[in-house]
Scaffold this motif. Structure first.
Motif, PDB file in Angstrom:
ATOM      1  N   VAL A  59      18.857  15.201   3.398  1.00 19.78           N
ATOM      2  CA  VAL A  59      18.107  15.566   4.933  1.00 19.78           C
ATOM      3  C   VAL A  59      18.181  16.936   5.311  1.00 19.78           C
ATOM      4  CG1 VAL A  59      20.067  15.079   6.490  1.00 19.78           C
ATOM      5  CG2 VAL A  59      17.575  14.243   7.184  1.00 19.78           C
ATOM      6  N   ASP A  60      19.141  17.790   4.809  1.00 17.40           N
ATOM      7  CA  ASP A  60      19.233  19.145   5.010  1.00 17.40           C
ATOM      8  C   ASP A  60      18.062  20.019   4.530  1.00 17.40           C
ATOM      9  OD1 ASP A  60      21.141  19.089   7.019  1.00 17.40           O
ATOM     10  OD2 ASP A  60      22.686  19.721   5.699  1.00 17.40           O
ATOM     11  N   ALA A  61      17.821  19.320   3.275  1.00 16.81           N
ATOM     12  CA  ALA A  61      16.973  19.956   2.232  1.00 16.81           C
ATOM     13  C   ALA A  61      15.790  19.527   2.577  1.00 16.81           C
ATOM     14  CB  ALA A  61      16.983  19.561   0.929  1.00 16.81           C
ATOM     15  N   TYR A  62      15.623  18.206   3.283  1.00 18.28           N
ATOM     16  CA  TYR A  62      14.158  17.894   3.841  1.00 18.28           C
ATOM     17  C   TYR A  62      13.700  18.869   4.811  1.00 18.28           C
ATOM     18  CZ  TYR A  62      10.557  15.153   5.898  1.00 18.28           C
ATOM     19  OH  TYR A  62       9.278  14.629   6.436  1.00 18.28           O
ATOM     20  N   ALA A  63      14.575  18.864   5.990  1.00 17.60           N
ATOM     21  CA  ALA A  63      14.397  19.544   7.145  1.00 17.60           C
ATOM     22  C   ALA A  63      14.083  21.204   6.906  1.00 17.60           C
ATOM     23  CB  ALA A  63      15.659  19.378   8.066  1.00 17.60           C
ATOM     24  N   HIS A  64      14.900  21.568   5.833  1.00 16.51           N
ATOM     25  CA  HIS A  64      14.617  23.108   5.645  1.00 16.51           C
ATOM     26  C   HIS A  64      13.369  23.219   4.949  1.00 16.51           C
ATOM     27  CE1 HIS A  64      14.667  26.664   2.817  1.00 16.51           C
ATOM     28  NE2 HIS A  64      15.518  27.023   4.030  1.00 16.51           N
ATOM     29  N   HIS A  65      12.834  22.183   3.802  1.00 23.18           N
ATOM     30  CA  HIS A  65      11.608  22.342   3.399  1.00 23.18           C
ATOM     31  C   HIS A  65      10.314  22.253   4.511  1.00 23.18           C
ATOM     32  CE1 HIS A  65       8.279  21.496   0.772  1.00 23.18           C
ATOM     33  NE2 HIS A  65       7.799  20.520   1.351  1.00 23.18           N
ATOM     34  N   VAL A  66      10.483  21.301   5.410  1.00 28.98           N
ATOM     35  CA  VAL A  66       9.438  21.214   6.433  1.00 28.98           C
ATOM     36  C   VAL A  66       9.487  22.495   7.032  1.00 28.98           C
ATOM     37  CG1 VAL A  66       8.993  20.037   8.510  1.00 28.98           C
ATOM     38  CG2 VAL A  66       9.705  18.709   6.701  1.00 28.98           C
ATOM     39  N   VAL A  67      10.277  23.019   7.858  1.00 26.05           N
ATOM     40  CA  VAL A  67      10.280  24.318   8.169  1.00 26.05           C
ATOM     41  C   VAL A  67       9.878  25.757   7.715  1.00 26.05           C
ATOM     42  CG1 VAL A  67      11.333  25.909   9.750  1.00 26.05           C
ATOM     43  CG2 VAL A  67      12.210  23.526   9.961  1.00 26.05           C
ATOM     44  N   SER A  68      10.256  25.790   6.332  1.00 24.59           N
ATOM     45  CA  SER A  68       9.824  26.912   5.645  1.00 24.59           C
ATOM     46  C   SER A  68       8.853  26.982   4.601  1.00 24.59           C
ATOM     47  CB  SER A  68      11.370  27.322   4.772  1.00 24.59           C
ATOM     48  OG  SER A  68      11.509  26.372   3.741  1.00 24.59           O
ATOM     49  N   GLU A  69       8.575  25.800   4.162  1.00 25.00           N
ATOM     50  CA  GLU A  69       7.404  25.402   3.318  1.00 25.00           C
ATOM     51  C   GLU A  69       6.105  24.929   3.934  1.00 25.00           C
ATOM     52  OE1 GLU A  69       7.380  27.008   0.524  1.00 25.00           O
ATOM     53  OE2 GLU A  69       9.417  27.582   0.643  1.00 25.00           O
ATOM     54  N   GLU A  70       6.529  24.015   4.658  1.00 29.64           N
ATOM     55  CA  GLU A  70       5.032  22.957   5.248  1.00 29.64           C
ATOM     56  C   GLU A  70       4.539  23.486   6.400  1.00 29.64           C
ATOM     57  OE1 GLU A  70       6.472  18.563   3.387  1.00 29.64           O
ATOM     58  OE2 GLU A  70       6.331  18.973   5.721  1.00 29.64           O
ATOM     59  N   TRP A  71       5.249  24.135   7.260  1.00 31.05           N
ATOM     60  CA  TRP A  71       4.834  24.600   8.466  1.00 31.05           C
ATOM     61  C   TRP A  71       3.943  25.817   8.244  1.00 31.05           C
ATOM     62  CZ3 TRP A  71       6.546  20.772  11.547  1.00 31.05           C
ATOM     63  CH2 TRP A  71       6.268  20.836  12.726  1.00 31.05           C
ATOM     64  N   PRO A  72       4.240  26.661   7.335  1.00 25.94           N
ATOM     65  CA  PRO A  72       3.260  27.927   7.288  1.00 25.94           C
ATOM     66  C   PRO A  72       2.045  27.103   6.490  1.00 25.94           C
ATOM     67  CG  PRO A  72       5.251  28.467   6.389  1.00 25.94           C
ATOM     68  CD  PRO A  72       5.428  27.153   6.850  1.00 25.94           C
ATOM     69  N   ALA A  73       2.025  26.362   5.998  1.00 26.78           N
ATOM     70  CA  ALA A  73       0.907  25.792   5.204  1.00 26.78           C
ATOM     71  C   ALA A  73       0.115  24.889   6.150  1.00 26.78           C
ATOM     72  CB  ALA A  73       1.210  24.754   4.133  1.00 26.78           C
ATOM     73  N   MET A  74       0.623  24.152   7.114  1.00 26.66           N
ATOM     74  CA  MET A  74      -0.226  23.666   8.246  1.00 26.66           C
ATOM     75  C   MET A  74      -0.646  24.629   9.141  1.00 26.66           C
ATOM     76  SD  MET A  74       2.169  20.308   9.111  1.00 26.66           S
ATOM     77  CE  MET A  74       3.382  21.158   9.717  1.00 26.66           C
ATOM     78  N   THR A  75       0.174  25.885   9.424  1.00 26.31           N
ATOM     79  CA  THR A  75      -0.494  26.602  10.293  1.00 26.31           C
ATOM     80  C   THR A  75      -1.794  27.238   9.562  1.00 26.31           C
ATOM     81  OG1 THR A  75       1.702  27.401  11.209  1.00 26.31           O
ATOM     82  CG2 THR A  75      -0.167  29.032  11.467  1.00 26.31           C
ATOM     83  N   ALA A  76      -1.869  27.297   8.344  1.00 25.68           N
ATOM     84  CA  ALA A  76      -3.262  27.933   7.870  1.00 25.68           C
ATOM     85  C   ALA A  76      -4.452  26.754   7.421  1.00 25.68           C
ATOM     86  CB  ALA A  76      -2.859  28.282   6.305  1.00 25.68           C
TER      87      ALA A  76
END
Length: 249
Positions: free
Chosen positions: A101-118
């Motif tokens: 779950v730590d790996a998932y949350a880190h991926h959401v914040v560091s990888e997915e959020w910049p993509a969604m912002t774009a």
């Protein structure tokens, strides 16, 4: 924010300049025929219909943003609950679940959020991490009743996390209908144009009226535009719930 007010002020000044030019080269004459009742009725109907389009557009984008915020809150909360419940699982399974779950949350914040912002979808990697989390929560056959109950609650939270993630992915692609955008732009132009069709004897009064109406319409359309991007812009839904989760709050 400064750019928004600059755009509003700039368009209002342009509209005021058009009014000044109109009064300078085509001033209203006292002998002009009075406005016809039909023309007044049409102008009123255009204004009322445009107000309806504005209201519908604002409600649509605000509800879409609220839904995106709710999905993010639900997803972060479910992830947090799974991490807390991992303490009630047997040591090997609990540690694997916590790391997953730590790996998932880190991926959401560091990888997915910049993509969604774009404006891009989150991608498949997040689902793979959820599969790892699901596999990490397997409890041995000899688990106690309390551990089995904890596992059941973890699976329920994982299901809620799945649903919230699907909602978040759908929110990225949500956008105001092109039909409503057409109504916003064309309706705004028509509404302002009617201010030039009927003569106003006092140029200062006409300038103030046109500037106020143009500024208000421009501001509202820009507000719709900003709210139409749930994960970008002035009113963007950010990753604060996940960040709080990382900080242990």
């Amino acid at each position: 924010m400064i750019e928004t007010f600059a755009i509003v002020l700039g368009i209002a000044v342009v509209a005021a300049g058009v009014v000044v030019i109109k009064h300078r080269f085509w001033p209203p004459s006292p002998d002009d025929e009075p406005r016809e009742d039909v023309a007044e009725y049409i102008a009123m109907m255009v204004s009322v219909l445009y107000a309806l389009v504005l209201g519908l557009s604002l409600v649509a984008v605000w509800e879409a943003r609220s839904a995106a915020e709710e999905h993010v809150q639900a997803e972060a909360s479910a992830a947090h609950q799974i991490r807390l419940l991992s303490a009630g699982l047997p040591a090997p399974a609990g540690e694997r679940a916590r790391d997953a779950v730590d790996a998932y949350a880190h991926h959401v914040v560091s990888e997915e959020w910049p993509a969604m912002t774009a404006g891009q979808p989150p991608g498949r990697r997040g689902w793979d991490l959820l599969d790892d989390l699901r596999a990490a929560g397997q409890v041995p056959a000899g688990a106690t009743l309390a551990q089995q109950a904890t596992l059941q609650e973890s699976l329920a939270q994982l299901s809620a996390l799945d649903d919230a993630r699907r909602g978040r992915e759908a929110d990225v692609g949500e956008s105001l209908s092109p039909v409503l955008w057409f109504g916003l732009i064309v309706g705004g132009l028509l509404t302002v144009a009617f201010m030039f069709l009927f003569g106003v004897q006092r140029s200062v009064t006409h300038v103030v009226m046109v500037m106020g109406l143009t500024a208000l319409i421009t501001f509202t359309v820009l507000l719709v535009f900003e709210l139409n991007q749930p994960f970008n812009g002035l009113f963007a839904v950010d990753s604060t719930p996940f960040s709080r989760y990382f900080n242990g709050s």
